[in-house]
Structure formats: C-alpha cells, structure tokens
Design a protein around this motif. Structure first.
Motif, PDB file in Angstrom:
ATOM      1  N   PHE A  73     -34.854  59.141  23.559  1.00  0.00           N
ATOM      2  CA  PHE A  73     -34.782  59.212  22.100  1.00  0.00           C
ATOM      3  C   PHE A  73     -33.449  58.695  21.560  1.00  0.00           C
ATOM      4  CE2 PHE A  73     -37.539  62.472  23.850  1.00  0.00           C
ATOM      5  CZ  PHE A  73     -38.732  62.165  23.209  1.00  0.00           C
ATOM      6  N   ALA A  74     -32.608  58.207  22.475  1.00  0.00           N
ATOM      7  CA  ALA A  74     -31.278  57.725  22.073  1.00  0.00           C
ATOM      8  C   ALA A  74     -31.199  56.204  22.205  1.00  0.00           C
ATOM      9  CB  ALA A  74     -30.210  58.369  22.942  1.00  0.00           C
ATOM     10  N   GLN A  98     -33.142  66.522  20.361  1.00  0.00           N
ATOM     11  CA  GLN A  98     -34.239  65.546  20.301  1.00  0.00           C
ATOM     12  C   GLN A  98     -34.688  65.352  18.853  1.00  0.00           C
ATOM     13  OE1 GLN A  98     -37.654  66.105  19.578  1.00  0.00           O
ATOM     14  NE2 GLN A  98     -38.506  64.178  20.345  1.00  0.00           N
ATOM     15  N   ARG A  99     -34.785  66.444  18.111  1.00  0.00           N
ATOM     16  CA  ARG A  99     -35.213  66.356  16.714  1.00  0.00           C
ATOM     17  C   ARG A  99     -34.187  65.589  15.871  1.00  0.00           C
ATOM     18  NH1 ARG A  99     -37.074  71.850  14.506  1.00  0.00           N
ATOM     19  NH2 ARG A  99     -34.865  72.346  14.418  1.00  0.00           N
ATOM     20  N   THR A 100     -32.929  65.860  16.113  1.00  0.00           N
ATOM     21  CA  THR A 100     -31.884  65.178  15.335  1.00  0.00           C
ATOM     22  C   THR A 100     -31.909  63.672  15.612  1.00  0.00           C
ATOM     23  OG1 THR A 100     -30.556  67.171  15.512  1.00  0.00           O
ATOM     24  CG2 THR A 100     -29.419  65.188  14.772  1.00  0.00           C
ATOM     25  N   LEU A 101     -32.070  63.310  16.904  1.00  0.00           N
ATOM     26  CA  LEU A 101     -32.110  61.880  17.252  1.00  0.00           C
ATOM     27  C   LEU A 101     -33.281  61.193  16.553  1.00  0.00           C
ATOM     28  CD1 LEU A 101     -31.345  62.197  21.074  1.00  0.00           C
ATOM     29  CD2 LEU A 101     -29.765  61.402  19.303  1.00  0.00           C
ATOM     30  N   CYS A 102     -34.434  61.857  16.541  1.00  0.00           N
ATOM     31  CA  CYS A 102     -35.605  61.271  15.875  1.00  0.00           C
ATOM     32  C   CYS A 102     -35.373  61.134  14.372  1.00  0.00           C
ATOM     33  CB  CYS A 102     -36.850  62.115  16.142  1.00  0.00           C
ATOM     34  SG  CYS A 102     -37.398  62.000  17.852  1.00  0.00           S
ATOM     35  N   SER A 103     -34.677  62.099  13.794  1.00  0.00           N
ATOM     36  CA  SER A 103     -34.443  62.029  12.344  1.00  0.00           C
ATOM     37  C   SER A 103     -33.520  60.862  11.993  1.00  0.00           C
ATOM     38  CB  SER A 103     -33.887  63.354  11.810  1.00  0.00           C
ATOM     39  OG  SER A 103     -32.554  63.553  12.227  1.00  0.00           O
ATOM     40  N   ILE A 104     -32.580  60.559  12.878  1.00  0.00           N
ATOM     41  CA  ILE A 104     -31.684  59.410  12.648  1.00  0.00           C
ATOM     42  C   ILE A 104     -32.507  58.124  12.692  1.00  0.00           C
ATOM     43  CG2 ILE A 104     -29.756  58.063  13.611  1.00  0.00           C
ATOM     44  CD1 ILE A 104     -28.666  60.815  14.700  1.00  0.00           C
ATOM     45  N   ARG A 105     -33.370  57.999  13.711  1.00  0.00           N
ATOM     46  CA  ARG A 105     -34.229  56.812  13.820  1.00  0.00           C
ATOM     47  C   ARG A 105     -35.173  56.701  12.619  1.00  0.00           C
ATOM     48  NH1 ARG A 105     -36.269  56.394  20.127  1.00  0.00           N
ATOM     49  NH2 ARG A 105     -34.405  55.383  20.959  1.00  0.00           N
ATOM     50  N   ASP A 106     -35.775  57.803  12.237  1.00  0.00           N
ATOM     51  CA  ASP A 106     -36.718  57.771  11.109  1.00  0.00           C
ATOM     52  C   ASP A 106     -36.029  57.307   9.830  1.00  0.00           C
ATOM     53  OD1 ASP A 106     -38.702  58.646  12.758  1.00  0.00           O
ATOM     54  OD2 ASP A 106     -38.681  60.732  12.053  1.00  0.00           O
ATOM     55  N   ALA A 107     -34.749  57.624   9.709  1.00  0.00           N
ATOM     56  CA  ALA A 107     -33.996  57.219   8.511  1.00  0.00           C
ATOM     57  C   ALA A 107     -33.564  55.755   8.593  1.00  0.00           C
ATOM     58  CB  ALA A 107     -32.782  58.125   8.342  1.00  0.00           C
ATOM     59  N   GLY A 108     -33.796  55.123   9.741  1.00  0.00           N
ATOM     60  CA  GLY A 108     -33.453  53.697   9.882  1.00  0.00           C
ATOM     61  C   GLY A 108     -32.165  53.438  10.632  1.00  0.00           C
ATOM     62  N   GLY A 109     -31.589  54.477  11.231  1.00  0.00           N
ATOM     63  CA  GLY A 109     -30.337  54.301  11.974  1.00  0.00           C
ATOM     64  C   GLY A 109     -30.566  54.227  13.475  1.00  0.00           C
ATOM     65  N   GLN A 110     -29.528  53.839  14.198  1.00  0.00           N
ATOM     66  CA  GLN A 110     -29.563  53.891  15.661  1.00  0.00           C
ATOM     67  C   GLN A 110     -29.013  55.249  16.080  1.00  0.00           C
ATOM     68  OE1 GLN A 110     -27.655  50.389  17.472  1.00  0.00           O
ATOM     69  NE2 GLN A 110     -27.959  49.369  15.505  1.00  0.00           N
ATOM     70  N   SER A 111     -29.758  55.921  16.954  1.00  0.00           N
ATOM     71  CA  SER A 111     -29.392  57.281  17.338  1.00  0.00           C
ATOM     72  C   SER A 111     -28.536  57.275  18.598  1.00  0.00           C
ATOM     73  CB  SER A 111     -30.664  58.090  17.597  1.00  0.00           C
ATOM     74  OG  SER A 111     -31.424  57.477  18.637  1.00  0.00           O
ATOM     75  N   GLY A 112     -27.494  58.103  18.584  1.00  0.00           N
ATOM     76  CA  GLY A 112     -26.615  58.165  19.745  1.00  0.00           C
ATOM     77  C   GLY A 112     -26.317  59.593  20.170  1.00  0.00           C
ATOM     78  N   ILE A 113     -26.134  59.764  21.488  1.00  0.00           N
ATOM     79  CA  ILE A 113     -25.683  61.062  21.997  1.00  0.00           C
ATOM     80  C   ILE A 113     -24.264  60.892  22.508  1.00  0.00           C
ATOM     81  CG2 ILE A 113     -26.147  62.991  23.556  1.00  0.00           C
ATOM     82  CD1 ILE A 113     -28.942  61.817  24.059  1.00  0.00           C
ATOM     83  N   ALA A 114     -23.340  61.681  21.963  1.00  0.00           N
ATOM     84  CA  ALA A 114     -21.955  61.680  22.456  1.00  0.00           C
ATOM     85  C   ALA A 114     -21.821  62.796  23.478  1.00  0.00           C
ATOM     86  CB  ALA A 114     -20.996  61.888  21.296  1.00  0.00           C
ATOM     87  N   ALA A 174     -25.645  57.044   3.736  1.00  0.00           N
ATOM     88  CA  ALA A 174     -24.351  56.586   3.197  1.00  0.00           C
ATOM     89  C   ALA A 174     -24.012  55.172   3.662  1.00  0.00           C
ATOM     90  CB  ALA A 174     -23.250  57.554   3.619  1.00  0.00           C
ATOM     91  N   GLY A 175     -24.798  54.656   4.621  1.00  0.00           N
ATOM     92  CA  GLY A 175     -24.572  53.272   5.044  1.00  0.00           C
ATOM     93  C   GLY A 175     -24.240  53.078   6.507  1.00  0.00           C
ATOM     94  N   ALA A 176     -24.231  54.159   7.283  1.00  0.00           N
ATOM     95  CA  ALA A 176     -23.945  54.000   8.717  1.00  0.00           C
ATOM     96  C   ALA A 176     -25.144  53.380   9.427  1.00  0.00           C
ATOM     97  CB  ALA A 176     -23.624  55.356   9.342  1.00  0.00           C
ATOM     98  N   ASN A 177     -24.868  52.454  10.351  1.00  0.00           N
ATOM     99  CA  ASN A 177     -25.941  51.848  11.155  1.00  0.00           C
ATOM    100  C   ASN A 177     -26.194  52.646  12.425  1.00  0.00           C
ATOM    101  OD1 ASN A 177     -24.018  49.478  10.000  1.00  0.00           O
ATOM    102  ND2 ASN A 177     -26.166  48.997   9.711  1.00  0.00           N
ATOM    103  N   MET A 178     -25.111  53.226  12.967  1.00  0.00           N
ATOM    104  CA  MET A 178     -25.202  54.006  14.202  1.00  0.00           C
ATOM    105  C   MET A 178     -24.642  55.403  13.919  1.00  0.00           C
ATOM    106  SD  MET A 178     -23.413  51.101  16.636  1.00  0.00           S
ATOM    107  CE  MET A 178     -23.378  52.047  18.145  1.00  0.00           C
ATOM    108  N   VAL A 179     -25.345  56.421  14.401  1.00  0.00           N
ATOM    109  CA  VAL A 179     -24.858  57.796  14.218  1.00  0.00           C
ATOM    110  C   VAL A 179     -24.973  58.515  15.559  1.00  0.00           C
ATOM    111  CG1 VAL A 179     -25.188  60.001  13.025  1.00  0.00           C
ATOM    112  CG2 VAL A 179     -25.667  57.859  11.813  1.00  0.00           C
ATOM    113  N   SER A 180     -23.833  59.022  16.051  1.00  0.00           N
ATOM    114  CA  SER A 180     -23.906  59.797  17.297  1.00  0.00           C
ATOM    115  C   SER A 180     -23.564  61.254  17.029  1.00  0.00           C
ATOM    116  CB  SER A 180     -22.968  59.223  18.363  1.00  0.00           C
ATOM    117  OG  SER A 180     -21.641  59.285  17.951  1.00  0.00           O
TER     118      SER A 180
END
Ligand code: DX5
Ligand code: ZN
Length: 220
Positions: free
Chosen positions: A129-130, A97-113, A81-87
């Motif tokens: 992975f974050a 760990q899998r979710t963080l990798c999926s964010i990176r694979d999609a081209g986003g920056q992965s974050g843990i809140a 949808a256009g987000a650069n960072m997703v936590s």
C-alpha cells in the motif's frame, strides 16, 4: 536513477522561494519538507500553510515527511495543500494501511517512514500500500546529524525485500547524507536522496546539489 531531495529544514526560511529556485537550478527534482509536531519528535517546524505557499512557488515534487503523532488526522490535508508525496511514520500510526490508502485516494503518493531502531519486518504487511519507503538514517528531529552506519545494511535488506516481492515501491533515505557517502547509498538501492545540511549548509545550494549528483554518479 536517483533523485536529490533537498530538505528545506536547513534552508533560510526568510528566503525560501530563492532557496528553492537555487536547488532546482542545481538539478534537484524533489523538495523534502519536514513537518514536526514537538511530540513525535522533540522539535517543531512547519505545517500546512507553508506547504500551500511552496506549492505556488515551485513545480518541483513536494515530499512532506510527517513526524507527528496521529498522522492520519493530517495526511490527506497535506495532499490537498499541494504535497505530491506524503510519508507517515510506522511508529506513529496504528491504522497505517488505512492512512496509506487515504493518501492514494486523495491523489498523493503514499510513504512509510521508519526510524533507525525499528525493524524492517514492521513494514511487511503494509508494503503493497506504499508507493515509497522513507528509511531514516538518523533519529528524526534535527538536521545535521551523523549518518548511522548500520543504515547501509538495512537499506540493502529493504531493497531485497521489495525486489523479492516484485513491488514497484521506491526507497528514499534521509539523514546525514553528504558527498562522502552518497555513492555507496545509491549503489545500495536508494532512489530518492534527502540532504539538508549538505545542500544548504555552506550557503551555495546550487553548487551543493551539483556536487551531490556528481558524487553519486558512477562514471563508466
Ligand atoms: C531529520 C529530517 C531530515 C533532515 C536531514 O529529522 O527528517 O530530513 O532535514 O538533514 P541532514 O541532511 O542535515 O541530516
Ligand atoms: Zn525528513
């Protein structure tokens, strides 16, 4: 260096594009978007269509903070949808760990809140992975809450934990931040500073962002 990330939760949603332009003019570089599902937190806010619209309206970095159950179902959709960072919250995801990798694979920056009462040790295995950690300094759900003072010590310990491992992970902090405490927060190692009511509270967002930048800057 630090960046100011105004949280649109406290903005006037009917004039969102205008509010975004105002914070950009003040020097904000990141736009913090709070996504709440009424389950993980006791409040409901906004979702994917709003992020898509914001993407068209600004070139600022869009940072989506997912306060939702089962965030793995939606994380990649927010990048699309256009987000650069997703936590995503460490408390909400059993396959973090899998979710963080999926964010990176999609081209986003992965974050843990991470919530105020959740110990930092819960970050240890997923840290590599974050791209960033979103340290909550209030219990998520609402804007305008008081900064939990023990967050400073937690922030310092998180800074040390990342530095000792030699990781490039950035630290974002969220909740109760204003011109009175921002300097201490930046000195303690935070790099992305979220502020909602301190930016939009008095109807002068451009000036409010400038004031925060000024208050955080140590003049030598
Ligand atoms: C709280 C949200 C915050 C909130 C911060 O659940 O995650 O981003 O908008 O608002 P202030 O800066 O007013 O504490
Ligand atoms: Zn937030």
């Amino acid at each position: 260096m630090f960046e100011i990330a105004p949280s649109i939760l406290s903005a006037d949603f009917a004039r969102l594009a205008e509010e975004i332009r105002a914070v950009e003019e003040g020097g904000a570089t990141v736009l913090h978007v709070d996504v709440m599902d009424g389950q993980f937190v006791p409040n409901i806010t906004i979702g994917l269509p709003v992020v898509e619209s914001i993407r068209k309206a600004t070139s600022l970095t869009i940072d989506t903070h997912l306060m939702i159950e089962e965030p793995s179902r939606y994380a990649v959709k927010f990048v699309e949808a256009g987000a650069n960072m997703v936590s995503v919250h460490v408390e909400a995801d059993v396959h973090l760990q899998r979710t963080l990798c999926s964010i990176r694979d999609a081209g986003g920056q992965s974050g843990i809140a991470i919530n105020p009462a959740t110990p930092l040790v819960s970050l240890e295995e997923a840290l590599p992975f974050a791209d960033f950690i979103l340290l909550m300094s209030v219990n998520p759900g609402f804007g305008g809450q008081k900064f939990i003072h023990t967050s400073i010590d937690k922030l310092r310990r998180l800074r040390r934990m990342i530095d000792e491992r030699g990781l490039p992970t950035r630290i974002e902090i969220d909740g109760g931040i204003d011109a009175g405490n921002i300097q201490k927060i930046v000195e303690s190692g935070a790099e992305i500073i979220v502020a909602g009511s301190a930016v939009f509270g008095d109807g002068k967002p451009t000036e409010a962002v400038r004031k925060l930048i000024d208050a955080a800057t140590v003049w030598v």
